[in-house]
Motif scaffolding. Structure first.
Motif, mmCIF file in Angstrom:
data_model
loop_
_atom_site.group_PDB
_atom_site.id
_atom_site.type_symbol
_atom_site.label_atom_id
_atom_site.label_comp_id
_atom_site.label_asym_id
_atom_site.label_seq_id
_atom_site.Cartn_x
_atom_site.Cartn_y
_atom_site.Cartn_z
ATOM 1 N N ILE A 99 41.877 29.961 48.862
ATOM 2 C CA ILE A 99 42.295 28.887 47.960
ATOM 3 C C ILE A 99 43.126 27.862 48.721
ATOM 4 N N LEU A 100 44.064 28.363 49.549
ATOM 5 C CA LEU A 100 44.927 27.460 50.302
ATOM 6 C C LEU A 100 44.180 26.725 51.411
ATOM 7 N N GLU A 101 43.131 27.313 51.918
ATOM 8 C CA GLU A 101 42.343 26.620 52.932
ATOM 9 C C GLU A 101 41.757 25.323 52.388
ATOM 10 N N LYS A 102 41.487 25.297 51.086
ATOM 11 C CA LYS A 102 40.991 24.078 50.439
ATOM 12 C C LYS A 102 42.138 23.203 49.947
ATOM 13 N N LYS A 103 43.183 23.849 49.425
ATOM 14 C CA LYS A 103 44.288 23.107 48.794
ATOM 15 C C LYS A 103 45.277 22.563 49.813
ATOM 16 N N ASP A 104 45.644 23.378 50.795
ATOM 17 C CA ASP A 104 46.669 22.998 51.784
ATOM 18 C C ASP A 104 46.422 23.778 53.070
ATOM 19 N N PRO A 105 45.517 23.290 53.916
ATOM 20 C CA PRO A 105 45.166 24.024 55.135
ATOM 21 C C PRO A 105 46.359 24.336 56.036
ATOM 22 N N ALA A 106 47.379 23.475 56.030
ATOM 23 C CA ALA A 106 48.545 23.725 56.884
ATOM 24 C C ALA A 106 49.233 25.020 56.495
ATOM 25 N N VAL A 107 49.341 25.276 55.181
ATOM 26 C CA VAL A 107 49.959 26.521 54.719
ATOM 27 C C VAL A 107 49.031 27.699 54.973
ATOM 28 N N ALA A 108 47.736 27.494 54.763
ATOM 29 C CA ALA A 108 46.768 28.566 55.012
ATOM 30 C C ALA A 108 46.817 29.027 56.468
ATOM 31 N N ASN A 109 47.163 28.114 57.358
ATOM 32 C CA ASN A 109 47.231 28.443 58.783
ATOM 33 C C ASN A 109 48.647 28.679 59.290
ATOM 34 N N ASN A 110 49.597 28.781 58.370
ATOM 35 C CA ASN A 110 50.991 29.018 58.739
ATOM 36 C C ASN A 110 51.189 30.503 59.037
ATOM 37 N N PRO A 111 51.540 30.859 60.262
ATOM 38 C CA PRO A 111 51.685 32.283 60.600
ATOM 39 C C PRO A 111 52.841 32.964 59.877
ATOM 40 N N LEU A 112 53.758 32.190 59.285
ATOM 41 C CA LEU A 112 54.847 32.797 58.521
ATOM 42 C C LEU A 112 54.409 33.170 57.112
ATOM 43 N N VAL A 113 53.284 32.610 56.662
ATOM 44 C CA VAL A 113 52.726 32.958 55.352
ATOM 45 C C VAL A 113 51.652 34.035 55.502
ATOM 46 N N PHE A 114 50.849 33.899 56.536
ATOM 47 C CA PHE A 114 49.825 34.896 56.853
ATOM 48 C C PHE A 114 50.046 35.350 58.303
ATOM 49 N N PRO A 115 51.046 36.204 58.520
ATOM 50 C CA PRO A 115 51.441 36.548 59.894
ATOM 51 C C PRO A 115 50.379 37.357 60.628
ATOM 52 N N PRO A 116 50.061 36.953 61.857
ATOM 53 C CA PRO A 116 49.117 37.718 62.668
ATOM 54 C C PRO A 116 49.787 38.963 63.250
ATOM 55 N N PRO A 117 49.000 39.939 63.653
ATOM 56 C CA PRO A 117 49.579 41.159 64.243
ATOM 57 C C PRO A 117 50.502 40.875 65.418
ATOM 58 N N SER A 118 50.200 39.823 66.199
ATOM 59 C CA SER A 118 51.033 39.524 67.367
ATOM 60 C C SER A 118 52.453 39.123 66.980
#
Length: 388
Positions: A338-357
């Motif tokens: 949903i965020l990838e369409k609505k607000d890509p910056a948030v969808a790609n924010n590692p603090l919202v969707f943190p990667p394993p690294s």
């Protein structure tokens, strides 16, 4: 998250150290499985469901939900015909517990149907008999949409009493346009050139573990000696003026005003700080992780509305609005598309969707080790430090 200008001790008690001793004694007994016959755990009543009507009061941390006429609370009111009193009165877990504990001990929720506290406190409040159990049949939307890795929690196996609200990481906020831009580690915070320009958190489980990691202690096996060594170090740095103050959520105000160059803080608080020249950094020694939990207190009125709010917040489209504003780790599956369409910056924010690294060097907020007496001694030692 987690704006208030309250002092770092609980008000309205006979004195900060007496108050802390009472609170710590209660909580450490709970942590060791002794609820004093208070009817906690499996004996706790189950919150009743049904059709939500009337008024409902919810307590949460500041800046932890999207606001305004089109925000989640307003949409919830419209969808259910409810009158919601939404209070941002949680600045620090122990402060909030201190305010409510005398009421909860007599089965009174202070009019609240729902509030949000950090997972460790939720567990201890449940063991004390201060929370009601949840009926999963009344939380179908929640359990249809909760992220699989959050279906269980070591502090709450089977989700008996808590539903994740938002999660995050504890690290360092810096003002990048200041000399603080050079700060990347916990050790940097204690460089004399930043004397009086650094805030630390009143939350013991955030501040002390980060110092212990800085001192080389093993996050998987923090000992009583590790905790004591870290608190002794903090006392020295506090007494010499290195630390400006210990705060709850109001560290954001010090960053906003430029009173400091850096602070320990929570990863999603950029909107509260309100400056473009700030950045959250994971300390080079490692960070802390946490999840805050929605819980229903004993004696809560209108528990049907509490269930309804939990379900409403777990609709992916609603959760996307919340995540888009608060920038914390969402507990709901299906939000990222949903965020990838609505607000890509948030969808790609590692603090919202943190990667394993990002998560690899981090550890969950720990409780002090040992007996109830050991835990109480450590907690009182830290409270003595922050209350001066």
């Amino acid at each position: 998250m987690r704006n208030s200008s309250e002092q770092s001790h609980v008000r309205g008690w006979p004195g900060p150290l007496v108050a802390v001793a009472i609170l710590v004694a209660a909580l450490t007994l709970a942590a060791c499985g002794d609820n004093g016959g208070s009817g906690g755990g499996s004996e706790a009543p189950v919150a009743k469901g049904g059709k939500p009507t009337g008024e409902v009061t919810i307590s949460n941390w500041p800046g932890y939900i999207d606001p305004g006429a089109n925000g989640t609370v307003a949409e919830f009111e419209k969808a259910y015909g409810l009158d919601v009193k939404y209070i941002e009165d949680i600045n620090d877990n122990l402060q909030f517990f201190g305010k409510l504990q005398p009421l909860l001990a007599s089965g009174n929720s202070g009019g609240r149907s729902l509030f949000v506290v950090t997972d460790w406190l939720a567990k201890q409040m449940f063991d004390l008999g201060y929370l009601e159990r949840l009926n999963h049949a009344d939380l179908k939307t929640v359990f249809n949409n909760i992220s699989p890795q959050l279906r269980n929690d070591p502090a709450d196996p089977g989700r008996q009493f808590s539903i994740p609200w938002q999660g995050g990481l504890t690290g360092i906020w810096v003002i990048t346009s200041s000399e603080g831009n050079q700060i990347h580690s916990m050790r940097d915070l204690f460089d004399p050139k930043y004397k009086g320009k650094v805030d630390l958190l009143t939350e013991m489980r955030d501040t002390v573990p980060l110092v212990m990691q800085m001192q080389g202690a093993d996050p998987k096996n923090f000992t009583k000696a590790d905790w004591e060594k870290a608190i002794d170090f903090l006392k020295k740095e506090t007494d010499n003026g290195q630390i400006r103050r210990y705060t709850g959520n109001e560290y954001t105000e010090d960053l906003t005003s430029g009173n400091i160059v850096a602070a320990l803080g929570w990863s999603g608080d950029a909107s509260l700080i309100g400056r473009k020249d700030v950045e959250w950094r994971s300390p080079t020694e490692g960070c802390d992780t946490f999840f805050d939990q929605m819980v229903i207190p004993v004696g809560a009125p209108n528990t049907a509305a509490a269930y309804a709010f939990m379900n409403f917040a777990y609709r992916p489209e609603v959760q996307a609005d919340i995540a888009d504003f608060v920038n914390y780790v969402t507990p709901v599956a299906g939000v990222k598309p949903i965020l990838e369409k609505k607000d890509p910056a948030v969808a790609n924010n590692p603090l919202v969707f943190p990667p394993p690294s990002l998560l690899a060097p981090c550890s969950a907020d720990p409780n002090p080790p040992g007996s109830a007496e050991d835990q109480q001694a450590i907690t009182e030692k830290f409270q003595d430090l922050i209350t001066g």
